[in-house]
Design a protein around this motif. Structure first.
Motif, PDB file in Angstrom:
ATOM      1  N   GLY A  80      10.232  57.366  37.418  1.00  0.00           N
ATOM      2  CA  GLY A  80      10.919  57.608  38.678  1.00  0.00           C
ATOM      3  C   GLY A  80      10.392  56.731  39.798  1.00  0.00           C
ATOM      4  O   GLY A  80      11.129  56.375  40.724  1.00  0.00           O
ATOM      5  N   ALA A  81       9.107  56.367  39.738  1.00  0.00           N
ATOM      6  CA  ALA A  81       8.519  55.492  40.765  1.00  0.00           C
ATOM      7  C   ALA A  81       9.193  54.135  40.759  1.00  0.00           C
ATOM      8  O   ALA A  81       9.278  53.471  41.806  1.00  0.00           O
ATOM      9  CB  ALA A  81       7.015  55.344  40.522  1.00  0.00           C
ATOM     10  N   ALA A  82       9.673  53.729  39.591  1.00  0.00           N
ATOM     11  CA  ALA A  82      10.364  52.440  39.514  1.00  0.00           C
ATOM     12  C   ALA A  82      11.692  52.463  40.252  1.00  0.00           C
ATOM     13  O   ALA A  82      12.252  51.419  40.579  1.00  0.00           O
ATOM     14  CB  ALA A  82      10.582  52.061  38.046  1.00  0.00           C
ATOM     15  N   THR A  83      12.199  53.663  40.561  1.00  0.00           N
ATOM     16  CA  THR A  83      13.497  53.759  41.252  1.00  0.00           C
ATOM     17  C   THR A  83      13.345  53.860  42.769  1.00  0.00           C
ATOM     18  O   THR A  83      14.353  54.003  43.468  1.00  0.00           O
ATOM     19  CB  THR A  83      14.273  54.991  40.753  1.00  0.00           C
ATOM     20  N   ILE A  84      12.115  53.788  43.285  1.00  0.00           N
ATOM     21  CA  ILE A  84      11.899  53.922  44.740  1.00  0.00           C
ATOM     22  C   ILE A  84      12.756  52.938  45.538  1.00  0.00           C
ATOM     23  O   ILE A  84      13.366  53.343  46.535  1.00  0.00           O
ATOM     24  CB  ILE A  84      10.396  53.807  45.087  1.00  0.00           C
ATOM     25  N   PRO A  85      12.858  51.659  45.131  1.00  0.00           N
ATOM     26  CA  PRO A  85      13.706  50.759  45.928  1.00  0.00           C
ATOM     27  C   PRO A  85      15.175  51.176  45.952  1.00  0.00           C
ATOM     28  O   PRO A  85      15.900  50.887  46.900  1.00  0.00           O
ATOM     29  CB  PRO A  85      13.550  49.396  45.238  1.00  0.00           C
ATOM     30  N   LEU A  86      15.644  51.886  44.914  1.00  0.00           N
ATOM     31  CA  LEU A  86      17.057  52.255  44.846  1.00  0.00           C
ATOM     32  C   LEU A  86      17.356  53.593  45.516  1.00  0.00           C
ATOM     33  O   LEU A  86      18.307  53.700  46.299  1.00  0.00           O
ATOM     34  CB  LEU A  86      17.525  52.314  43.384  1.00  0.00           C
ATOM     35  N   ILE A  87      16.585  54.649  45.163  1.00  0.00           N
ATOM     36  CA  ILE A  87      16.912  55.982  45.696  1.00  0.00           C
ATOM     37  C   ILE A  87      15.761  56.616  46.479  1.00  0.00           C
ATOM     38  O   ILE A  87      15.853  57.761  46.901  1.00  0.00           O
ATOM     39  CB  ILE A  87      17.354  56.938  44.563  1.00  0.00           C
ATOM     40  N   GLY A  88      14.684  55.932  46.635  1.00  0.00           N
ATOM     41  CA  GLY A  88      13.571  56.433  47.434  1.00  0.00           C
ATOM     42  C   GLY A  88      12.630  57.329  46.628  1.00  0.00           C
ATOM     43  O   GLY A  88      12.723  57.419  45.401  1.00  0.00           O
ATOM     44  N   PRO A  89      11.726  58.011  47.352  1.00  0.00           N
ATOM     45  CA  PRO A  89      10.704  58.818  46.674  1.00  0.00           C
ATOM     46  C   PRO A  89      11.267  60.000  45.891  1.00  0.00           C
ATOM     47  O   PRO A  89      10.586  60.567  45.045  1.00  0.00           O
ATOM     48  CB  PRO A  89       9.807  59.315  47.799  1.00  0.00           C
ATOM     49  N   VAL A  90      12.508  60.367  46.125  1.00  0.00           N
ATOM     50  CA  VAL A  90      13.101  61.477  45.381  1.00  0.00           C
ATOM     51  C   VAL A  90      13.211  61.127  43.890  1.00  0.00           C
ATOM     52  O   VAL A  90      13.242  62.008  43.037  1.00  0.00           O
ATOM     53  CB  VAL A  90      14.468  61.875  45.978  1.00  0.00           C
ATOM     54  N   GLY A  91      13.225  59.845  43.554  1.00  0.00           N
ATOM     55  CA  GLY A  91      13.276  59.412  42.156  1.00  0.00           C
ATOM     56  C   GLY A  91      12.053  59.859  41.379  1.00  0.00           C
ATOM     57  O   GLY A  91      12.137  60.173  40.184  1.00  0.00           O
ATOM     58  N   ILE A  92      10.895  59.919  42.047  1.00  0.00           N
ATOM     59  CA  ILE A  92       9.666  60.377  41.383  1.00  0.00           C
ATOM     60  C   ILE A  92       9.814  61.850  40.999  1.00  0.00           C
ATOM     61  O   ILE A  92       9.481  62.253  39.877  1.00  0.00           O
ATOM     62  CB  ILE A  92       8.441  60.168  42.298  1.00  0.00           C
ATOM     63  N   VAL A  93      10.340  62.668  41.901  1.00  0.00           N
ATOM     64  CA  VAL A  93      10.521  64.098  41.640  1.00  0.00           C
ATOM     65  C   VAL A  93      11.542  64.311  40.524  1.00  0.00           C
ATOM     66  O   VAL A  93      11.315  65.113  39.597  1.00  0.00           O
ATOM     67  CB  VAL A  93      10.958  64.837  42.929  1.00  0.00           C
ATOM     68  N   ILE A  94      12.655  63.594  40.584  1.00  0.00           N
ATOM     69  CA  ILE A  94      13.679  63.729  39.544  1.00  0.00           C
ATOM     70  C   ILE A  94      13.119  63.290  38.190  1.00  0.00           C
ATOM     71  O   ILE A  94      13.293  63.969  37.174  1.00  0.00           O
ATOM     72  CB  ILE A  94      14.947  62.932  39.911  1.00  0.00           C
ATOM     73  N   GLY A  95      12.435  62.173  38.160  1.00  0.00           N
ATOM     74  CA  GLY A  95      11.856  61.666  36.913  1.00  0.00           C
ATOM     75  C   GLY A  95      10.828  62.633  36.335  1.00  0.00           C
ATOM     76  O   GLY A  95      10.792  62.884  35.125  1.00  0.00           O
TER      77      GLY A  95
END
Length: 189
Positions: A80-95
């Motif tokens: 999810g951290a890899a998605t920070i540029p696309l969807i922000g820090p919420v990607g870490i929580v979703i991942g």
């Protein structure tokens, strides 16, 4: 407590013939019981069904779910951290959530016990015969005996083609085996 001799029959007609033969051999009708035994695991001992409070094969699945869920959460958070540029820090929580969920499912399933399909001594495929101590399904005919009538009952069961013959201790009166336990260890004659 009474001494009980019982024989199992595949068909109701065999059980009926055994009851008739036992009566001809001098056993009173109130000293006889005949009833169907369900397959193992289908005795509905608990209100929701089944024979055991919990599945013995699932005893380690909770620990497996926790361990694999934690690993899945870490891996999912990293992904999810890899998605920070696309969807922000919420990607870490979703991942982390997806990883924890997936990991817990995999951990629970992989931690269940499975019966060995290979005989550990011979290395050959395990036999598919039921365990000796388990009752097979069918119609069980039981008769209350004493020391003098025990062999007569066994001979009658043999003559009428009983599949299995066992002896037990219990309360058999008025045509009912009052304290019958389908899960009890079978003592073959």
């Amino acid at each position: 407590m009474h001494t009980i001799i019982a024989g199992r029959y595949e068909l109701q007609s065999g059980a009926d013939a055994a009851v008739t033969a036992l009566q001809r051999a001098g056993f009173q009708r109130e000293a006889l019981a005949a009833f169907y035994i369900n397959p193992n695991g289908q005795h509905a001992i608990y209100p929701i069904g089944g024979d055991d409070e919990s599945s013995p094969g699932a005893r380690h699945s909770g620990i497996g779910a926790v361990k694999a869920g934690a690993i899945g959460a870490v891996v999912g958070a990293a992904a999810g951290a890899a998605t920070i540029p696309l969807i922000g820090p919420v990607g870490i929580v979703i991942g982390a959530g997806i990883g924890a969920y997936t990991g817990s499912l995999i951990g629970a399933v992989s931690s269940t016990d499975r019966e060995s399909a290979v005989d550990e001594q011979t290395g050959q495929p395990a036999a598919t015969q039921p365990k000796v101590t388990e009752r097979a399904p069918g119609v069980l005919v039981a008769v209350r005996v004493d020391d003098h009538s025990r062999q007569r009952a066994i001979d009658t069961f043999l003559a009428t083609g009983a599949e299995d013959i066992e002896h037990a201790q219990g309360e058999l009166s008025d045509g009912h085996w009052q304290d019958f336990d389908p899960r009890a260890v079978v003592q073959r004659v």
